[in-house]
Scaffold this motif. Structure first.
Motif, PDB file in Angstrom:
ATOM      1  N   ASP A 262      30.870  10.461  29.899  1.00 53.95           N
ATOM      2  CA  ASP A 262      30.349  10.725  28.612  1.00 53.95           C
ATOM      3  C   ASP A 262      30.910  10.242  27.311  1.00 53.95           C
ATOM      4  O   ASP A 262      30.388   9.857  26.376  1.00 53.95           O
ATOM      5  CB  ASP A 262      30.377  12.416  28.574  1.00 53.95           C
ATOM      6  CG  ASP A 262      29.233  12.922  29.590  1.00 53.95           C
ATOM      7  OD1 ASP A 262      28.202  12.413  29.811  1.00 53.95           O
ATOM      8  OD2 ASP A 262      29.500  13.896  29.995  1.00 53.95           O
TER       9      ASP A 262
ATOM     10  N   ASP B   7      30.099   6.678  26.849  1.00 52.55           N
ATOM     11  CA  ASP B   7      28.691   6.570  26.411  1.00 52.55           C
ATOM     12  C   ASP B   7      28.873   7.063  24.644  1.00 52.55           C
ATOM     13  O   ASP B   7      27.918   6.322  24.129  1.00 52.55           O
ATOM     14  CB  ASP B   7      27.663   7.583  26.918  1.00 52.55           C
ATOM     15  CG  ASP B   7      27.565   6.871  28.350  1.00 52.55           C
ATOM     16  OD1 ASP B   7      27.768   5.977  28.814  1.00 52.55           O
ATOM     17  OD2 ASP B   7      26.867   7.794  29.189  1.00 52.55           O
TER      18      ASP B   7
ATOM     19  N   LYS C 152      30.818   0.402  33.730  1.00 51.24           N
ATOM     20  CA  LYS C 152      31.190   1.067  32.330  1.00 51.24           C
ATOM     21  C   LYS C 152      32.331   0.479  31.846  1.00 51.24           C
ATOM     22  O   LYS C 152      33.629   0.696  32.365  1.00 51.24           O
ATOM     23  CB  LYS C 152      31.626   2.654  32.361  1.00 51.24           C
ATOM     24  CG  LYS C 152      30.253   3.225  32.887  1.00 51.24           C
ATOM     25  CD  LYS C 152      29.263   3.245  31.657  1.00 51.24           C
ATOM     26  CE  LYS C 152      28.262   4.609  32.186  1.00 51.24           C
ATOM     27  NZ  LYS C 152      27.073   4.335  31.056  1.00 51.24           N
TER      28      LYS C 152
END
Length: 196
Positions: free
Chosen positions: A71, A74, A100
């Motif tokens: 999170d 992001d 990621k």
């Protein structure tokens, strides 16, 4: 997880290895305690450097079998080191989120982080790691609990006495009221004092 034996097992890597071994379901990244959406305003208010992503050199996530690092990624925080003493957890998270970039996954014991240089991170996040070290009587904890928490805390309500290090940092306790349900949730914001 109510019995004493299970609580003690939470402080052991082999418990977490077994729990996450072969678990390829979406529940493998179970969200412990609160989700990022519940904590986002806390992060922005408590950590000035998180208000401006460019000021964040590094975020250390201590024990990482949940979605918070993803999170944060992001949201643009792409310089993270995620550690856990369970090699199964680290291997799973690294494989699951290999797309990621900017997240480093390391098998590391938070009680002795030999591969993380001193002063190498700006923000360290513990979302339940300390809780997993606590078992037995909290009023008269076993020596192993005292040793584990001391080693962990010195490396970067009843928990507060474990955290007080007036010469090293300032401690602020914040109550997280939204969606508390039957439990009270608290955030312990620790800001390291500058060397004089």
């Amino acid at each position: 997880m109510a019995n004493a034996k299970t609580l003690e097992e939470l402080s052991r890597a082999d418990y977490w290895d077994e729990r996450y071994r072969g678990d390829d379901s979406k529940d493998a990244t179970f969200e412990w305690f609160k989700s990022f959406s519940n904590l986002e305003s806390l992060f922005r208010n408590a950590f000035p450097s998180l208000r401006a992503r460019s000021l964040v050199s590094s975020i250390l996530d201590a024990a990482t079998a949940y979605k918070l690092p993803i999170d944060l990624h992001d949201q643009g925080y792409t310089n993270q080191v995620c550690v856990d003493f369970s090699s199964v957890v680290i291997e799973d998270m690294a494989a699951r989120f290999k797309d990621k970039g900017g997240i480093s996954w390391k098998v590391e014991d938070v009680r002795q982080m030999s591969s993380i240089p001193d002063n190498d991170v700006d923000v360290a996040v513990d979302k339940g790691t300390l809780d997993a070290m606590l078992w037995g009587s909290l009023w008269d904890p076993p020596d192993e609990v005292k040793d584990n928490t001391r080693r962990y805390i010195d490396e970067p309500h009843f928990i507060k006495p474990f955290l007080i290090r007036e010469a090293l940092w300032d401690l602020q306790v914040l109550e997280l009221k939204e969606e508390a349900g039957v439990f009270e949730y608290f955030a312990f914001v620790i800001v390291k004092k500058k060397a004089t």
